[in-house]
Design a protein around this motif. Sequence first.
Motif, PDB file in Angstrom:
ATOM      1  N   CYS A 467       0.836  -1.202   0.000  1.00 40.38           N
ATOM      2  CA  CYS A 467       0.000   0.000   0.000  1.00 40.38           C
ATOM      3  C   CYS A 467       0.874   1.257   0.000  1.00 40.38           C
ATOM      4  N   ALA A 468       1.906   1.252   0.843  1.00 42.23           N
ATOM      5  CA  ALA A 468       2.790   2.420   0.910  1.00 42.23           C
ATOM      6  C   ALA A 468       3.453   2.681  -0.431  1.00 42.23           C
ATOM      7  N   THR A 469       3.838   1.617  -1.133  1.00 43.78           N
ATOM      8  CA  THR A 469       4.488   1.784  -2.435  1.00 43.78           C
ATOM      9  C   THR A 469       3.503   2.318  -3.471  1.00 43.78           C
ATOM     10  N   LEU A 470       2.326   1.716  -3.549  1.00 43.10           N
ATOM     11  CA  LEU A 470       1.349   2.131  -4.564  1.00 43.10           C
ATOM     12  C   LEU A 470       0.822   3.544  -4.306  1.00 43.10           C
ATOM     13  N   LEU A 471       0.658   3.898  -3.039  1.00 39.82           N
ATOM     14  CA  LEU A 471       0.150   5.222  -2.699  1.00 39.82           C
ATOM     15  C   LEU A 471       1.249   6.273  -2.658  1.00 39.82           C
ATOM     16  N   ASP A 472       2.509   5.793  -2.699  1.00 40.69           N
ATOM     17  CA  ASP A 472       3.670   6.700  -2.613  1.00 40.69           C
ATOM     18  C   ASP A 472       3.526   7.592  -1.374  1.00 40.69           C
ATOM     19  N   ALA A 473       3.306   6.939  -0.227  1.00 39.95           N
ATOM     20  CA  ALA A 473       3.047   7.678   1.009  1.00 39.95           C
ATOM     21  C   ALA A 473       3.831   7.065   2.149  1.00 39.95           C
ATOM     22  N   ASP A 474       4.168   7.898   3.128  1.00 40.41           N
ATOM     23  CA  ASP A 474       4.835   7.450   4.347  1.00 40.41           C
ATOM     24  C   ASP A 474       3.759   7.132   5.380  1.00 40.41           C
ATOM     25  N   LEU A 475       3.482   5.844   5.577  1.00 44.22           N
ATOM     26  CA  LEU A 475       2.402   5.459   6.476  1.00 44.22           C
ATOM     27  C   LEU A 475       2.755   5.618   7.943  1.00 44.22           C
ATOM     28  N   ASP A 476       3.987   5.997   8.236  1.00 37.42           N
ATOM     29  CA  ASP A 476       4.342   6.319   9.615  1.00 37.42           C
ATOM     30  C   ASP A 476       3.997   7.759   9.971  1.00 37.42           C
ATOM     31  N   ASP A 477       3.658   8.567   8.966  1.00 36.00           N
ATOM     32  CA  ASP A 477       3.318   9.971   9.190  1.00 36.00           C
ATOM     33  C   ASP A 477       1.869  10.056   9.671  1.00 36.00           C
ATOM     34  N   PRO A 478       1.618  10.625  10.848  1.00 42.22           N
ATOM     35  CA  PRO A 478       0.241  10.692  11.355  1.00 42.22           C
ATOM     36  C   PRO A 478      -0.695  11.491  10.456  1.00 42.22           C
ATOM     37  N   ASP A 479      -0.163  12.542   9.775  1.00 43.13           N
ATOM     38  CA  ASP A 479      -1.021  13.304   8.877  1.00 43.13           C
ATOM     39  C   ASP A 479      -1.474  12.448   7.701  1.00 43.13           C
ATOM     40  N   VAL A 480      -0.565  11.603   7.180  1.00 39.79           N
ATOM     41  CA  VAL A 480      -0.920  10.709   6.075  1.00 39.79           C
ATOM     42  C   VAL A 480      -1.964   9.694   6.550  1.00 39.79           C
ATOM     43  N   ARG A 481      -1.764   9.160   7.727  1.00 41.73           N
ATOM     44  CA  ARG A 481      -2.730   8.194   8.255  1.00 41.73           C
ATOM     45  C   ARG A 481      -4.110   8.821   8.419  1.00 41.73           C
ATOM     46  N   MET A 482      -4.143  10.064   8.916  1.00 47.58           N
ATOM     47  CA  MET A 482      -5.424  10.734   9.110  1.00 47.58           C
ATOM     48  C   MET A 482      -6.142  10.936   7.782  1.00 47.58           C
ATOM     49  N   GLU A 483      -5.397  11.365   6.766  1.00 51.04           N
ATOM     50  CA  GLU A 483      -6.008  11.600   5.467  1.00 51.04           C
ATOM     51  C   GLU A 483      -6.506  10.296   4.843  1.00 51.04           C
ATOM     52  N   LEU A 484      -5.711   9.245   4.991  1.00 47.61           N
ATOM     53  CA  LEU A 484      -6.146   7.952   4.448  1.00 47.61           C
ATOM     54  C   LEU A 484      -7.373   7.424   5.186  1.00 47.61           C
ATOM     55  N   TRP A 485      -7.400   7.580   6.493  1.00 49.75           N
ATOM     56  CA  TRP A 485      -8.567   7.129   7.262  1.00 49.75           C
ATOM     57  C   TRP A 485      -9.822   7.910   6.853  1.00 49.75           C
ATOM     58  N   PHE A 486      -9.665   9.204   6.612  1.00 48.52           N
ATOM     59  CA  PHE A 486     -10.788   9.995   6.110  1.00 48.52           C
ATOM     60  C   PHE A 486     -11.305   9.436   4.791  1.00 48.52           C
ATOM     61  N   ALA A 487     -10.379   9.112   3.900  1.00 47.46           N
ATOM     62  CA  ALA A 487     -10.781   8.594   2.599  1.00 47.46           C
ATOM     63  C   ALA A 487     -11.412   7.211   2.715  1.00 47.46           C
ATOM     64  N   LEU A 488     -10.845   6.363   3.562  1.00 46.91           N
ATOM     65  CA  LEU A 488     -11.376   5.007   3.704  1.00 46.91           C
ATOM     66  C   LEU A 488     -12.775   5.018   4.290  1.00 46.91           C
ATOM     67  N   ARG A 489     -13.103   5.970   5.113  1.00 50.55           N
ATOM     68  CA  ARG A 489     -14.445   6.041   5.689  1.00 50.55           C
ATOM     69  C   ARG A 489     -15.490   6.438   4.652  1.00 50.55           C
ATOM     70  N   ARG A 490     -15.033   6.975   3.516  1.00 49.82           N
ATOM     71  CA  ARG A 490     -15.969   7.345   2.461  1.00 49.82           C
ATOM     72  C   ARG A 490     -16.221   6.198   1.498  1.00 49.82           C
ATOM     73  N   THR A 491     -15.498   5.069   1.662  1.00 52.42           N
ATOM     74  CA  THR A 491     -15.653   3.949   0.726  1.00 52.42           C
ATOM     75  C   THR A 491     -16.489   2.856   1.367  1.00 52.42           C
TER      76      THR A 491
END
Length: 491
Positions: A467-491
């Motif tokens: 997931c980190a590779t495909l999204l090109d994101a640092d999943l240890d970053d809390p801001d990235v996690r927050m944004e992804l969680w926001f998006a996942l709640r919409r799916t």
Amino acid sequence: MPDPTVPPTPPVPLDALLARADLGLRRIAGPADPAVVVHWAHTSEMADPYPYLLGGELLLSAGVHVPDGAGAGYFDAYVSRIVAAGGAALGFGVAPVHDTVPGALVEACEMHGLPLVEVPPRTTFSAVARALWQLMAQARTTELRRVTEAQQSLATAAARPDPVRSVLQQLARRLGGRAVLYGPEGTRLAGAGPEPGEEVRTALAKLAEVVRPSGREPSDARPSSASDTVAGVRLVAHALGNGEGFVLGTAAPQRDAGDHTIASVAAVLLSLLTGERHSGSGAGRSFALVRLLLGAAPAQVAPLLGGGLWRVVHGRPDGRAAPDPVAASALGAALGSSLVDVAGEVVRVLVPDGRVVERVPGWTLGVSAAAAPPDWPAADTQAARALARARATRTPLLRHGDRPALTDLVPESDADAHARALLAPITRAPALVDTLRTWLSLHGSWDRTAVALDVHRNTVRQRIARCATLLDADLDDPDVRMELWFALRRT
């Protein structure tokens, strides 16, 4: 309440042990009663075994305790103490101390009505005990098979056109007696099996009143079941769990192992059936089901279920075995609803919002927020996520939070568009989306995520790295996690 001194294994008739040719046991005194049963074997050479007996034992002794010249008085006291302790029978070994069973012991057992069994020299006491456990294991297997077959036949009967009468007929056949359903006013609504005498009928009706709630007292003020014996017939009454005053009564000439479990399953099924048959909501649900099957749109059918809110509950049994229809019905009865669906290893239940969903022993539950019928698909997703978190955190029950969140400040169309764009690289791999959602909901715990998804923790690590590779994101970053969680709640 069961007697704590009686083991959970079924007792074995003494005659079955005497019939074992390999043991060579022989009854030489006491009654030849086929009703004599043995719960266990116990070896003791104490002159007074009373303090060490719980009742129901086959007491084995080689007579080491017998003093030289012991007469009738000694054996009378010895046997009377065994009888007082509830011993089922006495096995006396004729080796190595005695060549024959003492005559005074035979007379004492005959006088006190205690079966006396002669154990030949070639048979060890351990062989007798082992044979007894083997017979108990066979009886237990037979009991489990009988209960399983009865559960299946009762569930099948509940699906027939006249389910209440069919369940009563099947129950009466399984118990070898009479089964009666009493209404809230005490009237007999239906019955099956041989009709007993007037004395038994009257006693069973009175026993039903013992467990029927009166409406003037707390629901737990009366027992859920009661039993009695009248004219040699075993009577049992079960209050049905729908709270409407229905009672199941049974009358059988004998009580076999597993009867209580079989009757309890029938009581659960009848609780659901009577609740549906005698309520307007049950009729409305039947109409809704028929209209859906005939092609009506869900939005048109929803008003038949009532205008109130409902909650979706996902339940999973704590054991490894997948739930069967009987277990699912039992869960629905515990939650106060008959709208139950078995989906693989999960049971889904629709519960009116007015009922409080509480813990159910043996189950892990996830509960959605209250929702109107058109919003049930979203509530179903909420319950599934709550169940996943409950299993991962080993919590018996978790509820989906239904308070407003920051996501409510963003227009739905904008939020959905942002979520689709952000998650586009992984949306073609549902396993990656589910793993990321579960991993974020569990604060990045590899072990809890593995438990929730039923996969190995290394599989979780590999999927998150992908997931980190495909999204090109640092999943240890809390801001990235927050944004992804926001998006996942919409799916």
